[in-house]
Design an enzyme around this catalytic site. Structure first.
Site, PDB file in Angstrom:
ATOM      1  N   SER A 143       0.872  -1.177   0.000  1.00 43.15           N
ATOM      2  CA  SER A 143       0.000   0.000   0.000  1.00 43.15           C
ATOM      3  C   SER A 143       0.906   1.223   0.000  1.00 43.15           C
ATOM      4  CB  SER A 143      -0.836  -0.003   1.292  1.00 43.15           C
ATOM      5  OG  SER A 143      -1.476   1.239   1.497  1.00 43.15           O
ATOM      6  N   TYR A 156      -2.188  -1.402  10.496  1.00 42.12           N
ATOM      7  CA  TYR A 156      -2.143  -1.502   9.032  1.00 42.12           C
ATOM      8  C   TYR A 156      -0.827  -0.937   8.493  1.00 42.12           C
ATOM      9  CZ  TYR A 156      -3.971  -1.133   4.221  1.00 42.12           C
ATOM     10  OH  TYR A 156      -4.171  -1.246   2.863  1.00 42.12           O
TER      11      TYR A 156
HETATM   12  P1  NAD Z   1     -11.474  -6.144   0.210  1.00 39.86           P
HETATM   13  O1  NAD Z   1     -12.033  -6.031   1.591  1.00 39.86           O
HETATM   14  O2  NAD Z   1     -12.336  -5.800  -0.947  1.00 39.86           O
HETATM   15  O3  NAD Z   1     -10.919  -7.617  -0.006  1.00 39.86           O
HETATM   16  C1  NAD Z   1     -10.172  -8.276   0.974  1.00 39.86           C
HETATM   17  C2  NAD Z   1     -10.133  -9.742   0.640  1.00 39.86           C
HETATM   18  O4  NAD Z   1      -9.398 -10.407   1.683  1.00 39.86           O
HETATM   19  C3  NAD Z   1     -11.515 -10.394   0.594  1.00 39.86           C
HETATM   20  O5  NAD Z   1     -11.537 -11.368  -0.422  1.00 39.86           O
HETATM   21  C4  NAD Z   1     -11.607 -11.062   1.974  1.00 39.86           C
HETATM   22  O6  NAD Z   1     -12.499 -12.167   2.004  1.00 39.86           O
HETATM   23  C5  NAD Z   1     -10.176 -11.497   2.141  1.00 39.86           C
HETATM   24  N1  NAD Z   1      -9.816 -11.827   3.512  1.00 39.86           N
HETATM   25  C6  NAD Z   1      -9.987 -11.088   4.630  1.00 39.86           C
HETATM   26  N2  NAD Z   1      -9.561 -11.788   5.698  1.00 39.86           N
HETATM   27  C7  NAD Z   1      -9.109 -12.977   5.228  1.00 39.86           C
HETATM   28  C8  NAD Z   1      -8.545 -14.117   5.835  1.00 39.86           C
HETATM   29  N3  NAD Z   1      -8.364 -14.203   7.171  1.00 39.86           N
HETATM   30  N4  NAD Z   1      -8.211 -15.165   5.056  1.00 39.86           N
HETATM   31  C9  NAD Z   1      -8.398 -15.118   3.709  1.00 39.86           C
HETATM   32  N5  NAD Z   1      -8.927 -14.062   3.085  1.00 39.86           N
HETATM   33  C10 NAD Z   1      -9.271 -13.010   3.837  1.00 39.86           C
HETATM   34  O7  NAD Z   1     -10.138  -5.273   0.237  1.00 39.86           O
HETATM   35  P2  NAD Z   1      -9.249  -4.625  -0.943  1.00 39.86           P
HETATM   36  O8  NAD Z   1      -9.405  -3.166  -0.864  1.00 39.86           O
HETATM   37  O9  NAD Z   1      -9.468  -5.323  -2.227  1.00 39.86           O
HETATM   38  O10 NAD Z   1      -7.790  -4.924  -0.365  1.00 39.86           O
HETATM   39  C11 NAD Z   1      -6.973  -5.951  -0.857  1.00 39.86           C
HETATM   40  C12 NAD Z   1      -5.532  -5.656  -0.465  1.00 39.86           C
HETATM   41  O11 NAD Z   1      -5.124  -4.425  -1.062  1.00 39.86           O
HETATM   42  C13 NAD Z   1      -5.323  -5.507   1.044  1.00 39.86           C
HETATM   43  O12 NAD Z   1      -4.099  -6.087   1.418  1.00 39.86           O
HETATM   44  C14 NAD Z   1      -5.275  -4.007   1.220  1.00 39.86           C
HETATM   45  O13 NAD Z   1      -4.529  -3.632   2.340  1.00 39.86           O
HETATM   46  C15 NAD Z   1      -4.587  -3.590  -0.063  1.00 39.86           C
HETATM   47  N6  NAD Z   1      -4.796  -2.189  -0.430  1.00 39.86           N
HETATM   48  C16 NAD Z   1      -6.054  -1.716  -0.646  1.00 39.86           C
HETATM   49  C17 NAD Z   1      -6.207  -0.382  -0.986  1.00 39.86           C
HETATM   50  C18 NAD Z   1      -7.554   0.223  -1.253  1.00 39.86           C
HETATM   51  O14 NAD Z   1      -7.633   1.456  -1.379  1.00 39.86           O
HETATM   52  N7  NAD Z   1      -8.613  -0.552  -1.392  1.00 39.86           N
HETATM   53  C19 NAD Z   1      -5.089   0.452  -1.110  1.00 39.86           C
HETATM   54  C20 NAD Z   1      -3.833  -0.081  -0.873  1.00 39.86           C
HETATM   55  C21 NAD Z   1      -3.706  -1.410  -0.535  1.00 39.86           C
END
Ligand code: NAD
Length: 261
Positions: A143, A156
């Site tokens: 991130s 985080y």
């Molecule tokens: P999201 O909530 O849409 O998806 C998260 C996924 O992780 C889901 O499929 C959920 O079921 C799964 N998950 C959660 N706990 C779990 C566990 N214990 N075991 C297996 N799966 C599990 O989130 P997102 O925004 O798509 O984020 C995905 C990644 O991208 C994360 O690591 C997040 O930190 C990173 N990220 C997101 C953003 C953003 O703006 N959305 C920005 C930077 C980084």
């Protein structure tokens, strides 16, 4: 590009960024193991949709990324089914927005386990096979918070900084085995993870949800645009291409200029 005969595992891919990356890999012809929580019927519908996109096979494994034994079994099952795991995408992640003094202790442990330690466990299990075959790609979805901090996100930000260090260390250890290890550092993407923290951030800061989007989320994103999952899938596919063979140990911002300022 084609990823025919390659196998990718994407943690946390029933939603958001992970689902977008899994879709990109499936469309490029890879076998893909999707993972994550959610409604079983909805997950099966997504799995079937992805399975129809390319030449590869898409399966689902519901392993809990907070459980080291389950993670090891997840990697072994993928290896047994497809004969090897070539691409590991560590993407599963959760968030809690709370000042450090009142940050729930159990959430700290869970965020560190899912957002950081799970990557250690997948790579620990998958790297021997990659080295043996002389080709592999580790892609960690960190991130912008792997490079800079924001208030109220101690666990985080800590986990994401940690995964950047892990990425670099694996890059050095695997450099002569045809395996690259990189982190993608997205700015804000409008996924369920971000949507969920808007009300909490509004409460913590005493502002409206619209103000959170405009003045908090996109404040540092100089393009004033959210990053899209399609753009991130494109970056992940590039990291799997021959052109990226010498790109390793990198934490690549895809953040609209956030960390440039
Ligand atoms: P999201 O909530 O849409 O998806 C998260 C996924 O992780 C889901 O499929 C959920 O079921 C799964 N998950 C959660 N706990 C779990 C566990 N214990 N075991 C297996 N799966 C599990 O989130 P997102 O925004 O798509 O984020 C995905 C990644 O991208 C994360 O690591 C997040 O930190 C990173 N990220 C997101 C953003 C953003 O703006 N959305 C920005 C930077 C980084």
């Amino acid at each position: 590009m084609t990823l025919k005969d390659k196998t990718a595992i994407v943690t946390g891919s029933t939603s958001g960024i992970g689902l977008g990356l899994a879709e990109g890999f499936a469309a490029a012809g890879a076998n893909v193991v999707i993972n994550g929580f959610g409604d079983p019927a909805e997950i099966e519908a997504e799995r079937a949709r992805l399975d129809g996109l390319g030449d590869g096979t898409v399966v689902y494994d519901g392993a809990d990324m907070s459980d080291p034994d389950a993670i090891e079994a997840f990697v072994k099952a993928a290896e047994a089914k497809f004969g090897g795991v070539d691409i590991v995408v560590n993407n599963a992640g959760i968030q809690t927005v709370e000042p450090v003094e009142s940050f729930p202790k159990d959430r700290w442990d869970l965020i560190v386990a899912i957002n950081m330690s799970s990557a250690f466990h997948t790579v620990r299990a998958a790297l021997p096979g990659m080295k043996e075959r002389g080709w592999g790609r580790v892609i960690n979805i960190a991130s912008a918070h792997g490079l800079v901090a924001s208030p109220y996100k101690t666990a985080y930000v800590t986990a994401k900084h940690g995964i950047v260090g892990f990425t670099k260390t694996v890059a050095l250890e695997a450099a002569q085995d045809g395996v690259t290890s990189n982190a993608i550092c997205p700015g804000y993407v409008l996924t369920p993870l971000v949507e969920k923290q808007i009300p909490d951030t509004a409460r913590s800061r005493g502002i409206t949800e619209e103000e959170v989007k405009r003045d908090v989320l996109l404040a540092a994103q100089w393009t004033k645009k959210f990053v899209t999952v399609e753009q991130l899938a494109g970056v992940a596919l590039f990291l799997c291409s021959d052109a990226a063979e010498n790109i390793t140990g990198v934490a690549l911002p895809v953040d609209g200029g956030w960390t440039a300022a």
